[in-house]
Structures are given as structure tokens and as C-alpha cells.
Design an enzyme around this catalytic site. Structure first.
Site, mmCIF file in Angstrom:
data_model
loop_
_atom_site.group_PDB
_atom_site.id
_atom_site.type_symbol
_atom_site.label_atom_id
_atom_site.label_comp_id
_atom_site.label_asym_id
_atom_site.label_seq_id
_atom_site.Cartn_x
_atom_site.Cartn_y
_atom_site.Cartn_z
ATOM 1 N N PHE A 77 -2.340 -6.039 -4.678
ATOM 2 C CA PHE A 77 -2.028 -6.280 -6.076
ATOM 3 C C PHE A 77 -0.708 -7.033 -6.214
ATOM 4 O O PHE A 77 0.290 -6.693 -5.577
ATOM 5 C CB PHE A 77 -1.945 -4.947 -6.826
ATOM 6 C CG PHE A 77 -1.686 -5.077 -8.298
ATOM 7 C CD1 PHE A 77 -2.702 -5.433 -9.165
ATOM 8 C CD2 PHE A 77 -0.420 -4.843 -8.815
ATOM 9 C CE1 PHE A 77 -2.473 -5.556 -10.533
ATOM 10 C CE2 PHE A 77 -0.166 -4.960 -10.174
ATOM 11 C CZ PHE A 77 -1.202 -5.321 -11.031
ATOM 12 N N ASN A 112 1.755 2.330 -11.822
ATOM 13 C CA ASN A 112 0.957 1.311 -12.488
ATOM 14 C C ASN A 112 -0.427 1.392 -11.858
ATOM 15 O O ASN A 112 -0.770 0.592 -10.990
ATOM 16 C CB ASN A 112 1.582 -0.071 -12.288
ATOM 17 C CG ASN A 112 0.722 -1.183 -12.852
ATOM 18 O OD1 ASN A 112 -0.115 -0.956 -13.722
ATOM 19 N ND2 ASN A 112 0.901 -2.395 -12.349
ATOM 20 N N PRO A 113 -1.229 2.384 -12.261
ATOM 21 C CA PRO A 113 -2.526 2.584 -11.616
ATOM 22 C C PRO A 113 -3.529 1.532 -12.077
ATOM 23 O O PRO A 113 -3.283 0.817 -13.064
ATOM 24 C CB PRO A 113 -2.934 3.967 -12.122
ATOM 25 C CG PRO A 113 -2.332 4.046 -13.490
ATOM 26 C CD PRO A 113 -1.023 3.310 -13.380
#
Length: 278
Positions: free
Chosen positions: A90, A182-183
Site C-alpha cells: 500500500f 489506516n485499515p
């Protein structure tokens, strides 16, 4: 032989035609040439070596195919830190800098606070917090071995000591002062319309069930065990679902539950305290 200025303008035109920010041209040219921004400005009228032109046009072709700019550059800036990025991990977003800013407000300076970043990816949140609160004990978890290897490289290069754990959610840690994450928060259906850029990142860090809360809900439950009484939970979620989880948190007995907005004015961050405390 064309000059850097001529090449720069040609790149900008191509980006603009294809709906990309023309400003990206400068960053790609700096990367391809190895020149810093100030050096590129000084050399705008100088001829471009053939090898540089070939490299930058190749970068542009990949960018127009959907490769994220950060991956072409191999790095991104986050909260004043220069972080390496890599395919399959990510890429930190500007919105997450707002989460870090909020978290710092719950971490007193010169205090040995116990902090956990869940789903750390490149290590962005954990490293930014450690950089600003060097006396805090900072842990970070992730299930993606590639992400953890990247986070370790970033930590080593920045000289920041963060304990990185290959573990789900809280990794069994407890008595934490702050849990931040910040899932993944995009609904699964969004895969059908997602831009090409997202295919280069870790899908498990993006999508979370039908309503995008398939990870945040169990994390909320685990946080109740991991946090000390009076400890704080801070989550970045989508504007469409952060209010839903806030209501569920309040129903589960969380205190001081509120939703904070990002710089664009959208509801973005869930803040909640577990039990009584300062």
C-alpha cells in the site's frame, strides 16, 4: 539534441492530454536524470543525454498505462519522511498525514507512550510517530511479508527504531496507550470500477468486505483488549462508513467517540477512548 526544457514541455503535454497532472513530468525527469530539483532548473537549457530521454519516455509510457507515479519514482514523501515504496504494498496517501497529526495530539512529548500501528504497510504511520515522539515505544503489525521487509528498510534508512511484527491486528499486545490504523476500507464491489493504479498495490490493504468495514470491525473488538483503560483508538476510514463504525463503537461502550474531518472537509477519522481515563 533537445534541451531539458524542451523535453520537459513535451512530457507535460503528453500527461495533460491523457488527464494526468503535468507537474509529474518534472519528478519523472529528475528521477531519470539523477538531478535534484535545483540542478534541473539550472540545466534547463542544456542538452539531454540520449540515455536520459530514453528512460524518461519509458517512464511516461508506464505512467500512462496506470503505474502509480510513486512506484515509478521508487519513493514518496510522507509527513516529512522520504519513504521507499514497492509494488504489492500500500502506498501512503496524503489523507493519512491527517491521522498522524491527530495521533500526535494524544502522545505527550518526552513520554514513554506505548503505541501500535496496525497494518503498517511501508511503515509510514509508525515511522512518522516515532520521528516526532522518539521516547515512545512504537510497534507495527502487518500480515504481508513484503510490506514488513519494506518497512524494515525504511526504518533502517531513517534510523528509527520500530518493532515490526508479522501478526494479525494487535499481535497480542496489550496495555497500549494508543492504537492507530489506516485499515482497508473500500467495499469489495469497488474493485469493478477502481482505477488501474490500485492493481499495483496490495488488495488486502484496500478492500474489506461488502461495506468496507470487514477489517475495522474486528479491529475495534481487539482494541478493547489491547488498550489500557483510558487508551485511545484512531482509525482512518472512508467518508461513507466512518460514521457507521462510530455508532457501533458507542454502542459497544467506547467513550468520547467522535468523527474528525480531513483537509477536504470529508468525515474521515474515528477517534474513541476505551473506558475512563485522561
Amino acid at each position: 539534441m533537445e534541451s531539458y526544457l524542451t523535453l520537459l514541455r513535451a512530457l507535460q503535454r503528453q500527461l495533460e492530454v491523457h488527464g494526468k497532472p503535468p507537474a509529474e513530468a518534472r519528478w519523472m525527469l529528475e528521477r531519470a536524470s539523477g538531478l535534484e530539483a535545483s540542478e534541473l532548473i539550472r540545466n534547463l537549457q542544456q542538452p539531454v543525454p540520449g540515455g536520459v530521454a530514453e528512460v524518461v519516455w519509458g517512464m511516461l509510457e508506464r505512467r500512462l498505462q496506470g503505474v502509480p507515479l510513486q512506484l515509478l519514482l521508487g519513493e514518496t514523501e510522507f509527513f516529512g519522511l522520504r519513504l521507499e515504496v514497492a509494488p504489492g504494498v500500500f502506498i501512503p496517501r496524503p489523507e493519512t498525514e491527517g491521522l498522524v497529526e491527530l495521533a500526535l495530539g494524544y502522545l505527550p512529548e518526552r513520554a514513554a507512550s506505548r503505541v501500535l500501528d496496525v497494518g503498517t504497510g511501508s511503515g509510514a504511520i509508525a515511522l512518522a510517530l516515532k520521528a516526532r515522539r522518539p521516547e515512545a515505544f512504537v510497534w507495527a503489525t502487518d500480515l504481508n511479508p513484503k510490506a514488513l521487509a519494506l518497512a524494515r528498510r525504511n526504518a533502517r534508512r531513517l534510523g528509527l527504531e520500530v518493532a515490526l511484527l508479522e501478526a494479525p491486528f494487535t499481535g497480542g499486545l496489550n496495555n497500549l496507550d494508543l492504537l492507530v490504523s489506516n485499515p482497508p476500507y473500500l467495499p469489495e464491489a469497488y474493485r469493478e470500477e477502481a482505477p488501474a493504479e490500485l492493481t499495483y498495490e496490495d488488495g488486502a490493504a484496500l478492500y474489506a468486505g461488502p461495506d468496507g468495514l470487514g477489517v475495522a470491525r474486528p479491529l475495534l473488538r481487539e482494541a478493547e483488549v489491547a488498550l489500557r483503560r483510558g487508551g485511545w483508538l484512531l482509525l482512518e476510514l472512508a467518508p461513507e462508513n466512518v460514521g457507521v463504525l462510530a455508532e457501533e463503537a458507542a454502542a459497544r461502550g467506547w467513550r468520547a467517540v467522535r468523527v474528525e474531518r480531513d483537509l477536504a472537509g470529508r468525515p474521515r477519522y474515528l477517534v474513541a477512548r476505551w473506558g475512563d481515563g485522561p
